[in-house]
Enzyme design. Structure first.
Site, short mmCIF file in Angstrom:
data_model
loop_
_atom_site.label_atom_id
_atom_site.label_comp_id
_atom_site.label_asym_id
_atom_site.label_seq_id
_atom_site.Cartn_x
_atom_site.Cartn_y
_atom_site.Cartn_z
N SER A 50 0.85 -1.20 0.00
CA SER A 50 0.00 0.00 0.00
C SER A 50 0.89 1.24 0.00
O SER A 50 2.10 1.15 0.26
CB SER A 50 -0.89 0.01 1.25
OG SER A 50 -0.08 0.21 2.40
N ASP A 82 -1.16 -1.77 -3.93
CA ASP A 82 -2.51 -1.94 -3.39
C ASP A 82 -3.14 -0.56 -3.16
O ASP A 82 -2.52 0.32 -2.55
CB ASP A 82 -2.38 -2.69 -2.05
CG ASP A 82 -3.72 -3.11 -1.46
OD1 ASP A 82 -4.66 -3.33 -2.24
OD2 ASP A 82 -3.80 -3.23 -0.22
N HIS A 83 -4.34 -0.36 -3.66
CA HIS A 83 -5.07 0.91 -3.49
C HIS A 83 -4.27 2.14 -3.91
O HIS A 83 -4.16 3.12 -3.16
CB HIS A 83 -5.52 1.09 -2.03
CG HIS A 83 -6.57 0.11 -1.63
ND1 HIS A 83 -7.88 0.21 -2.00
CD2 HIS A 83 -6.49 -1.04 -0.91
CE1 HIS A 83 -8.57 -0.81 -1.53
NE2 HIS A 83 -7.75 -1.59 -0.86
N HIS A 211 -11.55 -7.48 -2.17
CA HIS A 211 -10.81 -6.78 -1.10
C HIS A 211 -11.49 -7.08 0.23
O HIS A 211 -12.60 -7.59 0.28
CB HIS A 211 -10.83 -5.27 -1.36
CG HIS A 211 -9.83 -4.84 -2.37
ND1 HIS A 211 -8.70 -4.15 -2.04
CD2 HIS A 211 -9.77 -5.05 -3.70
CE1 HIS A 211 -8.00 -3.92 -3.14
NE2 HIS A 211 -8.63 -4.46 -4.17
N GLY A 212 -10.80 -6.70 1.31
CA GLY A 212 -11.41 -6.82 2.63
C GLY A 212 -11.83 -8.24 2.95
O GLY A 212 -12.88 -8.48 3.53
N SER A 214 -10.25 -10.72 4.81
CA SER A 214 -9.69 -11.47 5.93
C SER A 214 -10.80 -12.21 6.68
O SER A 214 -11.94 -11.73 6.75
CB SER A 214 -8.97 -10.53 6.91
OG SER A 214 -7.64 -10.30 6.46
N ASP A 256 -4.85 -8.72 4.58
CA ASP A 256 -3.90 -7.95 5.37
C ASP A 256 -4.18 -8.15 6.87
O ASP A 256 -3.33 -8.56 7.65
CB ASP A 256 -3.99 -6.47 4.99
CG ASP A 256 -2.90 -5.63 5.63
OD1 ASP A 256 -2.07 -6.20 6.36
OD2 ASP A 256 -2.87 -4.41 5.42
N ARG A 260 -1.80 -9.16 10.23
CA ARG A 260 -1.53 -8.20 11.31
C ARG A 260 -1.94 -8.79 12.65
O ARG A 260 -1.25 -8.62 13.66
CB ARG A 260 -2.33 -6.92 11.09
CG ARG A 260 -1.93 -6.15 9.86
CD ARG A 260 -2.81 -4.93 9.70
NE ARG A 260 -2.36 -4.13 8.57
CZ ARG A 260 -2.76 -2.90 8.32
NH1 ARG A 260 -3.62 -2.31 9.10
NH2 ARG A 260 -2.29 -2.25 7.28
O1 G3H Z 1 -6.67 -2.23 2.20
C1 G3H Z 1 -5.74 -1.71 2.80
C2 G3H Z 1 -4.65 -2.52 3.34
O2 G3H Z 1 -5.06 -3.24 4.46
C3 G3H Z 1 -3.44 -1.68 3.58
O3 G3H Z 1 -3.57 -0.91 4.72
O4 G3H Z 1 -2.85 1.40 4.09
O5 G3H Z 1 -2.73 0.61 6.48
O6 G3H Z 1 -1.14 -0.27 4.76
P1 G3H Z 1 -2.51 0.30 5.03
P1 13P Z 2 -8.48 -7.05 5.05
O1 13P Z 2 -8.52 -5.83 5.90
O2 13P Z 2 -9.78 -7.81 5.13
O3 13P Z 2 -7.32 -7.94 5.32
O4 13P Z 2 -8.38 -6.58 3.51
C1 13P Z 2 -7.13 -6.27 2.96
C2 13P Z 2 -7.25 -5.61 1.63
O5 13P Z 2 -8.29 -5.56 1.00
C3 13P Z 2 -6.04 -5.00 1.08
O6 13P Z 2 -6.29 -4.32 -0.10
ZN ZN Z 3 -8.24 -3.45 -0.15
#
Ligand code: G3H
Ligand code: 13P
Ligand code: ZN
Length: 309
Positions: A50, A82-83, A211-212, A214, A256, A260
């Site tokens: 990210s 990512d993003h 995404h998202g 987990s 992600d 963590r």
């Molecule tokens: O979707 C976002 C990821 O979990 C990355 O998060 O911007 O805190 O590294 P971060």
């Molecule tokens: P989680 O927060 O569900 O792990 O999603 C991570 C994600 O989408 C990173 O782009």
């Molecule tokens: Zn994401």
């Protein structure tokens, strides 16, 4: 094998109905844990970074560590932004050897999302890099109460089709009920597989990204909470739903939060149970082992990408 794009990984995943795990990296322990697990399972893998990870670890450090992982393994590895928030960040990653970038224009209106995505696609494709884009809004989907609002936040399959035609993006992240972080659902977890099915009907050859995704592994939530953490009510997307998503046309599953939680749980436990320890290798090493276990479970038991390298 050198770093690869996600093109071939996704082509095979769509034919054989499984998903590739995309895991966020921030430091050496994450990179080693993820790539060791993928190597053992003989699975392709996506390492994703990210813009906050870039700020934290610095791009040259991340790239060199990923190169080291590539040199010491035999599996296909892609490095992905990512993003990506804007054209400049995507360009910086492309110019520095990323094989895939996401441009996340989902916060903009449709026309601006198309314009920005197309700008990144043109630059990326000219440099042999693939692009993931997003349509529909993930954040806050779980808070919906009203049905028409609810529908407005999920991806609209007709818009998804138009978006891919107009931008030429290589893969598409859609909103079907997942959200980022450790608190995904207030009540029962629910994913809109009907929307996934409609998107796949309209875009059978476009790899779909979740995404998202987990699971918010409860063993790690408990490990955190039992040792001074405060993560009450954390809840994620059950393994069975992710497995179904993988079988029904999702090609990339982003994780992600679970990694963590694994790291934080283990570090908290070591600190609580062995207060005499002050060698970081003791707790970071234990955390690395646990992250590897979590990644193996996902690759082998949930996503189905083992032995697809
Ligand atoms: O979707 C976002 C990821 O979990 C990355 O998060 O911007 O805190 O590294 P971060
Ligand atoms: P989680 O927060 O569900 O792990 O999603 C991570 C994600 O989408 C990173 O782009
Ligand atoms: Zn994401």
């Amino acid at each position: 094998m050198p770093l690869v794009t996600t093109k071939e990984m996704f082509e095979r995943s769509m034919k054989e109905h499984y998903a590739i795990g995309a895991f966020n990296i921030n430091n050496m322990e994450f990179i080693q844990a993820i790539t060791d697990a993928a190597e053992e399972a003989k699975s392709p893998v996506i390492l994703q970074v990210s813009s906050s990870a870039i700020k934290y670890a610095r791009l040259p450090y991340l790239m060199k560590m990923v190169e080291a992982a590539v040199e010491t393994t035999t599996i296909p590895i892609a490095i992905h932004l990512d993003h990506g928030p804007d054209f400049e960040t995507a360009k910086m990653c492309i110019d520095n050897g990323f094989t895939s970038v996401m441009i996340d224009g989902s916060k903009y209106d449709f026309e601006e999302n198309v314009r920005l995505t197309k700008e990144v696609v043109d630059y990326a494709h000219a440099h042999g890099v693939v692009v993931e884009a997003e349509i529909g809004q993930l954040a806050g989907v779980e808070d919906d109460v009203n049905v028409s609002d609810d529908d407005a936040k999920y991806t609209n399959p007709d818009q998804a089709y138009e978006f891919v035609q107009r931008t030429g993006c290589d893969s598409l992240a859609i909103a079907i009920g997942t959200s980022h972080g450790a608190y995904k659902f207030k009540g029962e977890p629910r994913l809109r597989f009907d929307i996934l099915e409609k998107v796949k009907e309209k875009l059978p050859n476009t790899p779909i990204v979740l995404h998202g995704a987990s699971t918010v592994i409860q063993e790690y939530v408990k490990m955190c909470n039992d040792h001074g953490g405060k993560l009450d009510g954390a809840q994620g997307c059950p393994d069975e739903m992710l497995h179904e998503a993988a079988q029904r046309g999702v090609s990339k599953i982003n994780v992600d939060t679970d990694l963590r939680l694994a790291m934080t749980g283990v570090v908290r436990k070591v600190f609580a149970e062995q207060p005499e320890v002050f060698d970081p290798r003791k707790y970071l090493g234990a955390a690395r082992d646990e992250i590897k276990k979590a990644v193996s479970h996902k690759i082998v038991d949930v996503f189905g990408s083992a032995n697809k390298a």
